[in-house]
Design a protein around this motif. Structure first.
Motif, mmCIF file in Angstrom:
data_model
loop_
_atom_site.group_PDB
_atom_site.id
_atom_site.type_symbol
_atom_site.label_atom_id
_atom_site.label_comp_id
_atom_site.label_asym_id
_atom_site.label_seq_id
_atom_site.Cartn_x
_atom_site.Cartn_y
_atom_site.Cartn_z
ATOM 1 N N UNK A 75 0.843 -1.207 0.000
ATOM 2 C CA UNK A 75 0.000 0.000 0.000
ATOM 3 C C UNK A 75 0.876 1.253 0.000
ATOM 4 N N UNK A 76 1.923 1.255 0.818
ATOM 5 C CA UNK A 76 2.844 2.402 0.857
ATOM 6 C C UNK A 76 3.538 2.596 -0.491
ATOM 7 N N UNK A 77 4.012 1.513 -1.065
ATOM 8 C CA UNK A 77 4.719 1.599 -2.354
ATOM 9 C C UNK A 77 3.823 2.225 -3.421
ATOM 10 N N UNK A 78 2.544 1.834 -3.418
ATOM 11 C CA UNK A 78 1.604 2.396 -4.384
ATOM 12 C C UNK A 78 1.239 3.835 -4.076
ATOM 13 N N UNK A 79 1.292 4.208 -2.778
ATOM 14 C CA UNK A 79 0.924 5.562 -2.354
ATOM 15 C C UNK A 79 2.034 6.575 -2.593
ATOM 16 N N UNK A 80 3.282 6.105 -2.569
ATOM 17 C CA UNK A 80 4.438 7.011 -2.621
ATOM 18 C C UNK A 80 4.396 8.036 -3.765
ATOM 19 N N UNK A 81 4.072 7.632 -4.999
ATOM 20 C CA UNK A 81 4.015 8.645 -6.068
ATOM 21 C C UNK A 81 2.991 9.735 -5.785
ATOM 22 N N UNK A 82 1.896 9.381 -5.120
ATOM 23 C CA UNK A 82 0.855 10.367 -4.805
ATOM 24 C C UNK A 82 1.296 11.282 -3.666
ATOM 25 N N UNK A 83 2.016 10.740 -2.707
ATOM 26 C CA UNK A 83 2.519 11.561 -1.594
ATOM 27 C C UNK A 83 3.501 12.603 -2.123
ATOM 28 N N UNK A 84 4.474 12.147 -2.911
ATOM 29 C CA UNK A 84 5.437 13.078 -3.518
ATOM 30 C C UNK A 84 4.701 14.158 -4.318
#
Ligand code: DCM
Ligand code: DCM
Ligand code: DCM
Ligand code: ZN
Ligand code: ZN
Length: 263
Positions: free
Chosen positions: A233-242
């Motif tokens: 879930x974090x790996x998939x979220x990372x581009x959105x967080x950045x």
């Protein structure tokens, strides 16, 4: 966002200030006071007795039906006590009000620095499960909730640490490079396509809609209840967080430059 998110947004914004923008910030905050140092003031203030009125200003409870349908509607979603869209509108007006005291003007600037950050956090533009606060998850085995992970745990992992000068410098420099010459360089103009401080409500609503859409694209798509988030879930979220932190910083810088140009 938590402290790292807000301080990174403020650091990125500061990088994009024009000379007039820098002068504008010092005139409102006081000489030598950095935007990063006041970026989380509003989160402390809302828990005080005198600051309680401002608690609803950090979010807008969009009554949509994610992940199938996402939308923000000001008439439907901004309650009588206000929301992040009306707060950005109010404080954009107040920071320009020459009749306000020095202290109230400083507060208006601090609120703007904070709320233009919060509005890019997708769960701050969502009513579902109280913006994800009622979705129980774990982070590295520790019980927490989806909202807190988006505010803090995932941002700290993306930044490479908790709040420190080294972390803020590294994270903001990484995102500034993506804005200047990397994968955001072709889309950054769209982030600030609404930049008229005289139509603040329209701009803030478009920013809320932009972030809210991510709840259908990713944030609430996986039925996260009970999930361990420090993994795929974090790996998939990372581009959105950045993306959302970079966007908040770039927008805040442009908004302040526009305020300075209008002064
Ligand atoms: N006030 C407000 N919204 C505004 C302007 C003022 O809620 N747009 C509130 C803030 C203070 C009170 O009104 O509680 C008086 O504000 P001031 O001292 O700035 O006139
Ligand atoms: N305030 C504001 N907007 C509001 C309510 C309050 O900007 N909607 C700010 C104005 C003051 C501070 O809160 O700086 C406290 O105001 P007062 O002491 O007049 O209640
Ligand atoms: N929050 C939100 N939407 C809500 C209520 C709260 O986005 N309807 C945010 C504000 C804080 C976090 O959730 O970032 C926790 O809020 P609180 O401390 O008020 O529970
Ligand atoms: Zn939050
Ligand atoms: Zn906040």
């Amino acid at each position: 966002w938590g402290v790292v998110g807000h301080a990174t947004i403020a650091t990125i914004a500061n990088h994009y200030l024009t000379e007039a923008g820098k002068t504008y910030v010092s005139s409102k905050l006081g000489a030598g006071v950095t935007m990063a140092s006041v970026a989380s003031w509003a989160d402390n203030y809302r828990y005080t007795t005198v600051g309680r009125f401002s608690a609803p200003y950090h979010f807008i409870d969009a009554e949509d039906t994610p992940p199938s349908s996402c939308s923000v509607n000001l008439a439907r979603d901004c309650g009588p006590t206000g929301c992040v869209v009306s707060a950005i509108t109010n404080y954009t007006q107040r920071v320009q009000d020459s009749h306000l005291s020095v202290e109230n003007t400083k507060e208006a600037m601090e609120f703007l620095i904070h709320f233009i950050g919060d509005i890019t956090q997708p769960l701050h533009d969502e009513a579902e499960a109280v913006g994800g606060n009622d979705i129980s998850v774990t982070w590295d085995g520790t019980p927490t909730n989806l909202h807190a992970c988006w505010d803090t745990q995932m941002v700290e992992k993306a930044a490479g640490g908790s709040n420190s000068t080294a972390t803020l410098t590294a994270f903001s420099n990484k995102l500034i490079a993506m804005i200047d010459t990397g994968s955001y360089s072709s889309q950054k103009a769209g982030w600030i396509s609404c930049d008229n401080v005289a139509t603040a409500s329209q701009c803030a609503l478009s920013w809320a809609q932009d972030a809210n859409a991510l709840n259908c694209q990713y944030v609430l798509k996986a039925n996260e209840t009970g999930m361990e988030l420090d993994g795929s879930y974090y790996t998939g979220a990372l581009p959105y967080i950045d993306l959302q932190i970079a966007k908040g910083g770039y927008r805040l810088g442009a908004w302040i430059n526009a305020l300075a140009a209008a002064a």
